[in-house]
Design a protein around this motif. Structure first.
Motif, short mmCIF file in Angstrom:
data_model
loop_
_atom_site.label_atom_id
_atom_site.label_comp_id
_atom_site.label_asym_id
_atom_site.label_seq_id
_atom_site.Cartn_x
_atom_site.Cartn_y
_atom_site.Cartn_z
N THR A 51 5.45 59.07 35.92
CA THR A 51 5.98 60.03 35.00
C THR A 51 6.94 59.44 34.19
O THR A 51 7.02 59.61 32.85
N GLY A 52 7.89 58.56 34.68
CA GLY A 52 8.67 57.96 33.78
C GLY A 52 7.95 57.04 32.78
O GLY A 52 8.61 56.77 31.51
N TYR A 53 6.95 56.53 33.12
CA TYR A 53 6.30 55.57 32.20
C TYR A 53 5.61 56.43 31.02
O TYR A 53 5.78 55.77 29.94
N ASP A 66 15.48 58.98 33.54
CA ASP A 66 16.05 59.97 34.77
C ASP A 66 14.91 59.68 35.79
O ASP A 66 15.34 59.45 37.16
N TYR A 67 13.78 59.35 35.53
CA TYR A 67 12.43 59.34 36.51
C TYR A 67 12.80 57.83 37.13
O TYR A 67 12.60 57.48 38.27
N GLU A 70 15.48 57.73 39.55
CA GLU A 70 15.06 58.29 40.89
C GLU A 70 14.30 57.53 41.61
O GLU A 70 14.53 57.36 42.86
N VAL A 71 13.30 56.67 40.98
CA VAL A 71 12.62 55.75 41.69
C VAL A 71 13.64 54.54 42.34
O VAL A 71 13.29 54.33 43.61
N GLU A 72 14.57 54.04 41.73
CA GLU A 72 15.63 53.38 42.31
C GLU A 72 16.26 53.82 43.36
O GLU A 72 16.69 53.15 44.44
N ALA A 84 11.44 49.70 38.17
CA ALA A 84 12.13 50.76 37.40
C ALA A 84 13.36 50.22 36.57
O ALA A 84 13.66 50.83 35.62
N ILE A 85 14.20 48.96 37.42
CA ILE A 85 15.19 48.81 36.50
C ILE A 85 15.01 48.02 35.20
O ILE A 85 15.40 48.23 34.14
#
Length: 285
Positions: A51-53, A66-67, A70-72, A84-85
């Motif tokens: 979703t972040g991607y 934000d996404y 949240e993964v991190e 994610a970073i």
């Protein structure tokens, strides 16, 4: 997965760099146009990341962050967290959040110093500082930070496209910092403080990196001027000779040659370039 290099003001046409071999399939995901406020909730890491991607590809940079955050949070120190970073670094940069992008880069370097993707973090940290460089009349702390970061990239990852781009930017930063020295030197010269001015001009010609910038010929010419102001004709002639040897076709040498002749000196070499106009001899500012 691929991350694009930033399309910076001074981009040199670098191709996209593969940071990881794994290709991530981005899941289709709807949602409101407004950025969601994410509450902590256990969700599949693939869903959060993808979703972040998707938000990243839609240029919704803040939503993407934000996404990825949240993964991190939910999967620290994992492979997903590492990716994610990296994505946060890029999303923050694209959103103009340089400080946050630098902080994310620092975090990646601290957590994954041996990762092949650390090259990207080092490069982005330097690029964020580079793009915050201001004009030579203001503090150059960002330029100094950018120079240090770019040198790190060139030294640590010499065979990468990051190093190629860093080399170009290093020359730009050196020109900027030499320009700062010249700006201060001219100020002192206008204020009739020739000794202070000489110190700044010599800082340009004594620094090997600055010697390759566009400011070196003017610095030598200004030394001729200031030494003549002090009545130190021999020093003026010596710096004029250095100027003529290294930049015989420069208009600055043509001006220095004419100035020395006016003062009764006879430089060894005649200039090969043309004087542009008497305005060249004015001290700008």
């Amino acid at each position: 997965m691929r991350l694009p290099l930033p399309a910076s003001k001074f981009r040199t046409g670098l191709v996209l760099i593969a940071l990881m071999a794994t290709t991530v399939t981005v899941a289709a995901c709807g949602g409101a146009r407004n950025r969601p406020k994410l509450a902590y909730e256990e969700r599949p890491v693939e869903l959060l990341y993808n979703t972040g991607y998707q938000r990243l590809e839609s240029r919704r940079w803040a939503d993407a962050v934000d996404y990825f955050q949240e993964v991190e949070r939910q999967h620290p120190y994992s492979e997903w967290s590492r990716r994610a970073i990296l994505m946060q670094i890029y999303a923050y940069y694209q959103n103009g959040n340089y400080a946050e992008s630098i902080a994310a880069s620092d975090r990646f370097i601290q957590l994954f110093p041996g990762s092949p993707s650390a090259a990207y973090a080092f490069y982005m940290r330097a690029t964020c500082n580079f793009e915050q460089i201001v004009d030579v009349g203001r503090d150059q702390a960002r330029a100094e930070a950018a120079l240090q970061g770019l040198r790190d990239v060139a030294r640590r990852y010499p065979q990468t496209p990051y190093a190629t781009d860093a080399a170009v930017k290093i020359d730009m930063v050196n020109d900027q910092l030499a320009g700062k020295e010249m700006n201060i030197g001219r100020y002192y010269q206008r204020a009739n403080q020739p000794l202070a001015a000489i110190g700044r001009y010599k800082a340009v010609i004594d620094n090997e990196a600055y010697q390759r910038t566009s400011h070196a010929p003017e610095a030598l010419y200004r030394l001729v001027e200031t030494y003549l102001m002090l009545g130190l004709k021999d020093e003026a002639i010596r710096n004029g000779a250095v100027l003529g040897y290294n930049y015989p076709g420069s208009p600055w040498y043509s001006e220095a040659y004419a100035l020395l002749v006016e003062e009764g000196a006879t430089p060894d070499a005649a200039p090969t370039g043309q004087r542009e106009s008497w305005l060249r001899r004015l001290i700008p500012g």
